[in-house]
Design a protein around this motif. Sequence first.
Motif, PDB file in Angstrom:
ATOM      1  N   ILE A 165       0.803  -1.051   0.232  1.00 37.53           N
ATOM      2  CA  ILE A 165       0.577  -0.069   0.061  1.00 37.53           C
ATOM      3  C   ILE A 165       0.635   1.037   0.151  1.00 37.53           C
ATOM      4  CG2 ILE A 165      -0.393   0.008   2.319  1.00 37.53           C
ATOM      5  CD1 ILE A 165      -3.073   0.544  -0.539  1.00 37.53           C
ATOM      6  N   ARG A 166       2.346   1.315   0.233  1.00 32.01           N
ATOM      7  CA  ARG A 166       3.313   2.025   0.375  1.00 32.01           C
ATOM      8  C   ARG A 166       3.574   2.410  -1.061  1.00 32.01           C
ATOM      9  NH1 ARG A 166       5.685  -0.931   4.477  1.00 32.01           N
ATOM     10  NH2 ARG A 166       5.146  -0.073   6.430  1.00 32.01           N
ATOM     11  N   SER A 167       3.070   1.890  -2.066  1.00 31.57           N
ATOM     12  CA  SER A 167       3.787   2.146  -3.463  1.00 31.57           C
ATOM     13  C   SER A 167       2.353   3.073  -4.453  1.00 31.57           C
ATOM     14  CB  SER A 167       3.274   1.064  -3.890  1.00 31.57           C
ATOM     15  OG  SER A 167       2.001  -0.036  -4.033  1.00 31.57           O
ATOM     16  N   GLU A 168       2.724   3.684  -5.754  1.00 34.88           N
ATOM     17  CA  GLU A 168       2.662   4.759  -5.877  1.00 34.88           C
ATOM     18  C   GLU A 168       0.866   3.740  -6.401  1.00 34.88           C
ATOM     19  OE1 GLU A 168       2.280   7.351 -10.017  1.00 34.88           O
ATOM     20  OE2 GLU A 168       3.860   5.337  -9.545  1.00 34.88           O
ATOM     21  N   LEU A 169      -0.167   4.562  -5.988  1.00 34.57           N
ATOM     22  CA  LEU A 169      -1.465   3.990  -5.729  1.00 34.57           C
ATOM     23  C   LEU A 169      -2.392   4.860  -7.195  1.00 34.57           C
ATOM     24  CD1 LEU A 169      -2.327   4.232  -1.557  1.00 34.57           C
ATOM     25  CD2 LEU A 169      -1.464   2.345  -3.441  1.00 34.57           C
ATOM     26  N   SER A 170      -3.690   4.244  -7.672  1.00 38.06           N
ATOM     27  CA  SER A 170      -4.472   4.684  -8.570  1.00 38.06           C
ATOM     28  C   SER A 170      -5.746   4.884  -7.670  1.00 38.06           C
ATOM     29  CB  SER A 170      -4.394   3.583 -10.004  1.00 38.06           C
ATOM     30  OG  SER A 170      -3.900   3.852  -9.650  1.00 38.06           O
ATOM     31  N   THR A 171      -6.569   6.212  -8.507  1.00 38.92           N
ATOM     32  CA  THR A 171      -7.559   6.245  -7.987  1.00 38.92           C
ATOM     33  C   THR A 171      -9.081   5.695  -8.597  1.00 38.92           C
ATOM     34  OG1 THR A 171      -7.770   8.593  -9.106  1.00 38.92           O
ATOM     35  CG2 THR A 171      -7.238   8.477  -7.027  1.00 38.92           C
ATOM     36  N   TYR A 172      -9.651   5.601  -7.901  1.00 38.08           N
ATOM     37  CA  TYR A 172     -11.035   4.963  -8.743  1.00 38.08           C
ATOM     38  C   TYR A 172     -11.974   5.505  -7.786  1.00 38.08           C
ATOM     39  CZ  TYR A 172     -14.531   0.881  -9.936  1.00 38.08           C
ATOM     40  OH  TYR A 172     -15.814   0.532 -10.362  1.00 38.08           O
ATOM     41  N   LYS A 173     -13.012   5.924  -8.032  1.00 35.63           N
ATOM     42  CA  LYS A 173     -14.565   6.754  -7.524  1.00 35.63           C
ATOM     43  C   LYS A 173     -15.506   5.757  -7.851  1.00 35.63           C
ATOM     44  CE  LYS A 173     -16.908  10.971  -7.293  1.00 35.63           C
ATOM     45  NZ  LYS A 173     -17.330  12.547  -7.885  1.00 35.63           N
ATOM     46  N   VAL A 174     -15.990   5.351  -7.186  1.00 37.95           N
ATOM     47  CA  VAL A 174     -17.033   5.206  -6.719  1.00 37.95           C
ATOM     48  C   VAL A 174     -18.268   5.379  -5.899  1.00 37.95           C
ATOM     49  CG1 VAL A 174     -18.573   2.347  -5.915  1.00 37.95           C
ATOM     50  CG2 VAL A 174     -16.243   2.562  -6.689  1.00 37.95           C
ATOM     51  N   THR A 175     -19.484   5.417  -6.040  1.00 40.44           N
ATOM     52  CA  THR A 175     -20.997   6.531  -5.643  1.00 40.44           C
ATOM     53  C   THR A 175     -21.741   5.281  -5.058  1.00 40.44           C
ATOM     54  OG1 THR A 175     -21.006   8.052  -7.272  1.00 40.44           O
ATOM     55  CG2 THR A 175     -22.593   7.562  -5.369  1.00 40.44           C
ATOM     56  N   ILE A 176     -21.657   5.311  -3.568  1.00 45.82           N
ATOM     57  CA  ILE A 176     -23.443   4.223  -2.926  1.00 45.82           C
ATOM     58  C   ILE A 176     -24.457   4.768  -2.737  1.00 45.82           C
ATOM     59  CG2 ILE A 176     -22.767   3.193  -1.067  1.00 45.82           C
ATOM     60  CD1 ILE A 176     -20.630   2.366  -2.405  1.00 45.82           C
ATOM     61  N   GLN A 177     -24.859   4.109  -3.548  1.00 46.32           N
ATOM     62  CA  GLN A 177     -27.089   4.860  -3.686  1.00 46.32           C
ATOM     63  C   GLN A 177     -27.337   3.890  -2.167  1.00 46.32           C
ATOM     64  OE1 GLN A 177     -27.943   4.872  -7.065  1.00 46.32           O
ATOM     65  NE2 GLN A 177     -26.768   6.797  -7.535  1.00 46.32           N
ATOM     66  N   GLU A 178     -28.144   3.888  -1.728  1.00 44.33           N
ATOM     67  CA  GLU A 178     -29.097   3.545  -1.212  1.00 44.33           C
ATOM     68  C   GLU A 178     -30.023   2.257  -2.131  1.00 44.33           C
ATOM     69  OE1 GLU A 178     -31.271   5.196   1.930  1.00 44.33           O
ATOM     70  OE2 GLU A 178     -29.707   5.401   2.985  1.00 44.33           O
ATOM     71  N   PRO A 179     -30.668   1.634  -2.068  1.00 47.01           N
ATOM     72  CA  PRO A 179     -29.986   0.180  -1.097  1.00 47.01           C
ATOM     73  C   PRO A 179     -28.755  -0.388  -0.893  1.00 47.01           C
ATOM     74  CG  PRO A 179     -31.990  -0.152  -1.697  1.00 47.01           C
ATOM     75  CD  PRO A 179     -31.448   0.726  -2.559  1.00 47.01           C
ATOM     76  N   ASN A 180     -28.516  -0.884  -1.814  1.00 50.42           N
ATOM     77  CA  ASN A 180     -27.563  -1.906  -2.112  1.00 50.42           C
ATOM     78  C   ASN A 180     -27.077  -1.186  -3.862  1.00 50.42           C
ATOM     79  OD1 ASN A 180     -29.261  -2.704  -3.602  1.00 50.42           O
ATOM     80  ND2 ASN A 180     -28.225  -4.525  -3.661  1.00 50.42           N
ATOM     81  N   VAL A 181     -27.376   0.400  -4.563  1.00 42.94           N
ATOM     82  CA  VAL A 181     -26.666   0.080  -5.483  1.00 42.94           C
ATOM     83  C   VAL A 181     -25.515   0.621  -5.418  1.00 42.94           C
ATOM     84  CG1 VAL A 181     -27.186   1.269  -7.712  1.00 42.94           C
ATOM     85  CG2 VAL A 181     -28.777   0.319  -6.873  1.00 42.94           C
ATOM     86  N   ALA A 182     -24.431   0.762  -6.456  1.00 45.35           N
ATOM     87  CA  ALA A 182     -22.860   1.269  -6.708  1.00 45.35           C
ATOM     88  C   ALA A 182     -22.788   1.640  -8.171  1.00 45.35           C
ATOM     89  CB  ALA A 182     -21.701   0.210  -6.464  1.00 45.35           C
ATOM     90  N   VAL A 183     -22.361   2.664  -8.282  1.00 42.62           N
ATOM     91  CA  VAL A 183     -21.869   3.600  -9.691  1.00 42.62           C
ATOM     92  C   VAL A 183     -20.755   4.117  -9.883  1.00 42.62           C
ATOM     93  CG1 VAL A 183     -23.109   4.683 -11.737  1.00 42.62           C
ATOM     94  CG2 VAL A 183     -24.343   3.795  -9.772  1.00 42.62           C
ATOM     95  N   ASP A 184     -19.971   3.711 -10.350  1.00 41.24           N
ATOM     96  CA  ASP A 184     -18.945   3.884 -10.672  1.00 41.24           C
ATOM     97  C   ASP A 184     -18.350   5.138 -11.820  1.00 41.24           C
ATOM     98  OD1 ASP A 184     -17.984   2.986 -13.100  1.00 41.24           O
ATOM     99  OD2 ASP A 184     -16.527   1.212 -12.642  1.00 41.24           O
ATOM    100  N   GLU A 185     -16.641   5.355 -11.653  1.00 36.85           N
ATOM    101  CA  GLU A 185     -16.776   6.884 -12.310  1.00 36.85           C
ATOM    102  C   GLU A 185     -16.713   6.588 -13.685  1.00 36.85           C
ATOM    103  OE1 GLU A 185     -11.633   6.184 -12.702  1.00 36.85           O
ATOM    104  OE2 GLU A 185     -13.139   8.130 -11.208  1.00 36.85           O
ATOM    105  N   HIS A 186     -17.414   5.072 -14.286  1.00 33.06           N
ATOM    106  CA  HIS A 186     -17.373   4.434 -16.225  1.00 33.06           C
ATOM    107  C   HIS A 186     -18.912   4.089 -16.026  1.00 33.06           C
ATOM    108  CE1 HIS A 186     -12.955   4.826 -15.356  1.00 33.06           C
ATOM    109  NE2 HIS A 186     -12.952   3.508 -15.309  1.00 33.06           N
ATOM    110  N   GLN A 187     -19.715   4.803 -14.813  1.00 36.79           N
ATOM    111  CA  GLN A 187     -21.051   4.162 -15.230  1.00 36.79           C
ATOM    112  C   GLN A 187     -21.522   2.811 -14.897  1.00 36.79           C
ATOM    113  OE1 GLN A 187     -23.538   6.804 -14.084  1.00 36.79           O
ATOM    114  NE2 GLN A 187     -21.494   8.101 -14.603  1.00 36.79           N
ATOM    115  N   ASN A 188     -20.367   1.919 -14.634  1.00 36.04           N
ATOM    116  CA  ASN A 188     -20.692   0.888 -14.146  1.00 36.04           C
ATOM    117  C   ASN A 188     -21.071   0.540 -13.858  1.00 36.04           C
ATOM    118  OD1 ASN A 188     -19.238  -0.398 -16.734  1.00 36.04           O
ATOM    119  ND2 ASN A 188     -17.143  -0.070 -15.549  1.00 36.04           N
TER     120      ASN A 188
END
Length: 379
Positions: free
Chosen positions: A18-41
Amino acid sequence: FYHTVDIFSNNVNCDEVIRSELSTYKVTIQEPNVAVDEHQNKGTWTAIFGQGFEVIIGGKKWFAFYKYTEDKDGNYTSHCSETMTGWFHDAAPIVPATPPLHWGCYHGEKAGPKTVRVHAPSSAMDSDEIFKAEDELQKMLEEKATTWTVGPNMLEGMTLRDAKRRIGGGRSRRHVAQQLSATHASEEVDPKLPKSFSWRNVDGALVPVRDQQQCGSCYAFGATEMMSARVRIGLLRQGKKVPKTPSIFDPMVAMLSPQHVVSCSQYSQGCDGGFEYLVAKYGQDFGIVSDHCFAYESGLRVQENTAVPCEYQCPESQRYFVHDYHYVGGYCGNSSVPQLMEELVTGGPISVGILCTPDFMHYQVSTSKHCEDASIEVA
């Protein structure tokens, strides 16, 4: 999510990578159990009671514990907008009965202002004082106990510290999150279901009930014995003969080892507690060996204040992998009685976590009316 590359196996040491170079990945958490990422997956997510959460999206599973810290005085601080360092990997194994591939490490941070909460230590149940019901409390409980009986039980005579461990352990109780309501769950009972049903009436379906002894390992017993029973039921449905008791000579009907979970799983807290959902996750990610390979000892070792090390010798034929696991209802807190009935009949035994008020310490027979269903987990 701040994450590494996914080039590792399930033995990855996240404290190092985890000390190595990190990338970012944005995920939006929605109720009740839906997740949507930055690519609209789109994907799904579930809380795992008060421990953490798991997100399944974009062909990956992401799991991490909620972040907390402890100071020298025993005060706990919940960092409500962050996670501890967690793991991610392929959402499903490529080859059955093998671990998922392409592991990496990550930690999560919620966008926006950060929030923290400080929890003062609760020392009442961490002393060597002997547990004994007070007369006035007994009288009050007897007046309320319309569906259960108050009386001496196995906790009588234990120290408060040992009693806490016996009823689930301390770490499975800290920072309890409010459960999601089951408003999305169906309340309609399938008319095809039988009026009553018990797997105890099916020869060979269940494994013997065992005693966890002085260790908060009920989560490990509940989950591994549920899995063991489901293996046996699957064989029965194929028309195969299954002995009433597990056999060391037939790995297909052996009992899974709760000791393997208690000693080896980084997803649980050993004799300090855990959750069945994470036992099932461990079973998919690492596999669980048979009880014959790794017999249970923790219940006696706790009194000696020594942990059982993660050391065993087993052939790979006696390592079992979980194909799938889930909460009844799809996510934590969304189960309903009709769903439980259907899962029990069609799938097999289910592992149930119970959240109770302190009067449960005085339970003797039947069920405390103050108990609340906390989580229903299936593997």
